[in-house]
Design an enzyme around this catalytic site. Structure first.
Site: not given
Ligand code: ARG
Ligand code: ASP
Length: 717
Positions: A93, A229, A651
């Site tokens: 991502h 990921d 991330s």
């Molecule tokens: N929650 C994670 C972060 O905040 C991964 C986000 C990317 N994935 C998604 N399905 N949108 O970055």
């Molecule tokens: N998914 C988040 C990021 O892209 C990590 C988090 O918020 O825990 O940095």
């Protein structure tokens, strides 16, 4: 005693005697002073100097902050170097935009994945930067000693800014480094970070989205999780191994050190450490701020994004090209949307407001006879009272207005670029032309029109007229919002790529005036004017006062609890979080184990559902048990959770074991503890990582990219 109140008391007690173990994002240069003993007690086998040293290679030299040219100190993600030839892993991502921008219907790298067969096939990503921290310095005294109590807040801010600039310039004079000073502890301390910033970062590989984004937005922020990921990049440098702009002549960067990869396995209770660039946390907010966030800002912003996502998701379901066009936009809209929901839920469930109020009561008792602190909370209360209506209006202006239908922001940015042009006219035209191509590549008028209608409706329905820009109100009058939107997309130049390109080509310094009559531009300008006249002046004034209070508030808390080791909120600088691999109980009667496996991917497999449609090749590998050495107890591990305190920006961060070897890549947090940006709770807050052995398995078995595996150093003990 009821379980809930017992928990509350325990939490309070812990917050008074000191931080929880596991809580905190620590400053690398201060580990020796504050953390290393505790880390070693928890099982860490290395020294503070192994993590951060300015005289010899240390682990910090292998951690990179991913940024963008123009704002290199804002690290949107973290990555880590894993070979002597500058090979980097980060999340899928994190590289999503890069993968998407190289994708088309013919080369659908988002859907099919991408693997460069040789270095010559690696793809350049203009504008992406990789920062490596060279050193840090505590500059608190140099800054605070220049401030006097007589100075107004404004004078103080100006002085701080000026000194920072001087110090930053002096620190890197005559070098190719870049320095950046940031406030820590709400401005009670300042640290300078000096970086070497590489500008040629190429895409080496990415799995298909059905692996890299497996579970999609359905599983996002959730555990149990089965997302692979990860993606692979490479840093390139000039012939002298120093940063250089992209050139086919550049060479793979030779790092001072790189992470060894551990194939030893991950077990519950193991020490883990996350080393990366957490973006923003707000652990020292007052009850007033938390209440406003959970009761006003989050619910409205969630509702606006729900409306937007319903439209975007339907469009993506209907057409493969629309799916490519909107993939990245949808992911980013959905990501915060879902996070705000988890956060709100967690804050309520764990009574954060009540917890903060109790803390504030104690503070008030302590501060009663201290002139500098005694009225703080009263001031907070007044300011947040005044802020409520303004922040609601600002939320609509941002979410439903400027970031609502895309045509609004786009018209605004073209208009502003033409109006404020100060550079060579030809250059502006070139920049605008390439921005336009970029914009229309992923734009769909019909979808955008639907979004505009929804946004204007919500705006008019949920705010009183005094908080709605004139043009947004006008849209609801006469023939109604739908007719207004039809007319806007019919008449606006910005609904048509060719018209915009032609306009840019023929643009003169007067063109912006003509654009003022364009309906999309009019709508954007009406929002700008409203913001500038009715929201910004008051809101900015209040925010400034709150910022000043925040500094004193945290100074007061620290003075009140001299025995407690405080950690600074995240601010997009390099930090260390440590904890252990551990499952958790989300609710009564349920315990989530600490890891998931390929079996779970097959359990979720469903060709009918986009997010769970497992690639055939992965099904085959599973069926034939073609797992290579990437197993633990006969299963292929996929993800694991731990108690490391992390946030957005973390991330892609390396997740390390007690030897400092790479065991995974951090990528998310588990639903029940998403409120950790405001309140961390070791019982429930978990970071989610993809197991490095799953990464290796996919690279080796699915992508057949053995040459990459050979570049790495994999250790098994
Ligand atoms: N929650 C994670 C972060 O905040 C991964 C986000 C990317 N994935 C998604 N399905 N949108 O970055
Ligand atoms: N998914 C988040 C990021 O892209 C990590 C988090 O918020 O825990 O940095």
């Amino acid at each position: 005693m009821k379980k809930k109140s017992l928990l509350l008391i325990l939490a309070l007690w812990a917050s008074w005697i000191g931080c929880y173990a596991d809580e905190g994002m620590w400053i690398p240069m201060l580990l020796k002073k504050y953390n290393i003993e505790d880390m070693q007690k928890e099982g860490f086998k290395l020294t503070a100097e192994d993590i951060y040293d300015i005289n010899q290679a240390s682990l910090k030299d292998a951690v990179i902050g991913l940024g963008r040219e123009g704002q290199p100190f804002f690290h949107f993600c973290t990555g880590e170097i894993i070979s002597q030839e500058g090979l980097v892993v980060t999340n899928h991502h994190c590289a999503f935009d890069m993968i998407q921008s190289h994708s088309s219907l013919e080369h659908n790298y988002l859907r099919d994945g991408f693997w460069a067969k040789t270095k010559a096939d690696e793809l350049a990503n203009p504008g992406i930067t990789a920062s490596i921290l060279v050193r840090m310095e505590d500059v608190t005294d140099k800054i605070l000693s220049r401030l006097t109590p007589e100075m107004s807040e404004q004078e103080k801010n100006q002085t701080v800014k000026a000194i920072c600039k001087q110090l930053e310039t002096a620190a890197v004079q005559g070098t190719n480094l870049m320095a950046n000073i940031k406030p820590y502890f709400n401005g009670n301390q300042y640290f300078m970070s000096v970086f070497k910033i590489y500008k040629d970062v190429r895409l080496v590989g990415a799995p298909p989205s059905a692996i890299g984004k497996f579970g999609g937005d359905t599983d996002n922020w959730m555990w149990p999780r089965h997302t692979g990921d990860f993606s692979v990049l490479r840093i390139y440098a000039g012939a002298d191994n120093e940063p250089a702009a992209y050139s086919p002549e550049n060479k793979p960067y030779q790092p001072a050190t790189f992470f060894k990869i551990s194939a030893k396995g991950v077990n519950e209770g193991d020490f883990t450490m996350v080393f990366g660039y957490p973006g923003t946390t707000n652990e020292y907010l007052t009850s007033f701020a938390v209440a406003q966030l959970q009761d006003i800002e989050n619910p409205h912003k969630i509702a606006i994004r729900t409306a937007k996502l319903n439209i975007i998701n339907a469009a993506m379901e209907s057409d493969e090209l629309l799916r490519i066009k909107y993939a990245s936009k949808a992911a980013s809209v959905a990501n915060s949307w879902k996070k705000w929901q988890g956060e709100t839920k967690g804050l309520k469930r764990f009574n954060t407001v009540a917890l903060k109020q109790t803390q504030e009561k104690a503070f008030q008792n302590w501060a009663a006879d201290k002139k500098e602190y005694s009225s703080l909370l009263k001031q907070y209360e007044t300011l947040y009272g005044q802020r409520e209506k303004l922040i609601l209006a600002a939320s609509y202006l941002n979410e439903a207005g400027k970031r609502g239908a895309e045509i609004v922001a786009w018209a605004n940015s073209v208009y502003t670029a033409l109006k404020n042009n100060t550079q060579d006219w030809q250059r502006t035209k070139e920049q605008l032309t390439s921005a336009a191509r970029e914009f229309y590549k992923d734009y769909d008028v019909a979808t955008d029109r639907k979004i505009l209608v929804e946004m204007l409706q919500l705006y008019n329905r949920n705010l009183t007229p005094e908080w709605i820009p004139e043009e947004v109100q006008a849209a609801a009058r006469k023939k109604g919002i739908s007719a207004y939107a039809d007319a806007l997309y019919d008449k606006s130049l910005f609904a048509n790529e060719e018209d915009v390109l032609k306009m840019i080509e023929q643009a003169t310094p007067e063109t912006y005036k003509k654009l003022e009559k364009d309906p999309a531009c009019r709508l954007a300008l009406s929002m700008n004017v409203f913001y500038a006249e009715h929201i910004y002046p008051d809101l900015a004034g209040i925010e400034k006062e709150i910022t000043a209070l925040n500094q004193r508030w945290l100074a007061g808390l620290m003075e009140m609890q001299p025995e407690k080791t405080f950690y600074a909120d995240a601010n997009s600088t390099l930090r260390v979080a440590y904890g252990k691999v551990q499952g958790y109980s989300p609710c009564d009667g349920v315990y989530y184990q600490h890891y998931t496996t390929l079996n779970g991917i097959m359990e979720k497999d469903n060709p009918e559902i986009y997010d769970y449609n497992v690639p055939q090749k992965l099904r085959d590998l599973y069926k034939n048990k073609d797992f290579g050495p990437y197993t633990q107890n006969g299963e292929v591990p996929v993800c694991f959770i731990a108690t490391n305190h992390t946030t957005g920006g973390n991330s892609g961060s390396p997740v390390l074991n007690e030897e400092g070897h790479l065991i995974g890549l951090n990528f998310d947090r588990a639903w029940d503890g998403v409120m950790s940006d405001i309140q961390y709770d070791p019982e429930i807050c978990r970071n989610i990582s993809v197991d490095i052995r799953y990464v290796l398995f996919i690279i080796d078995k699915l992508a057949n990219a053995k040459h990459l595996i050979e570049e790495m150093e994999i250790v098994t003990d």
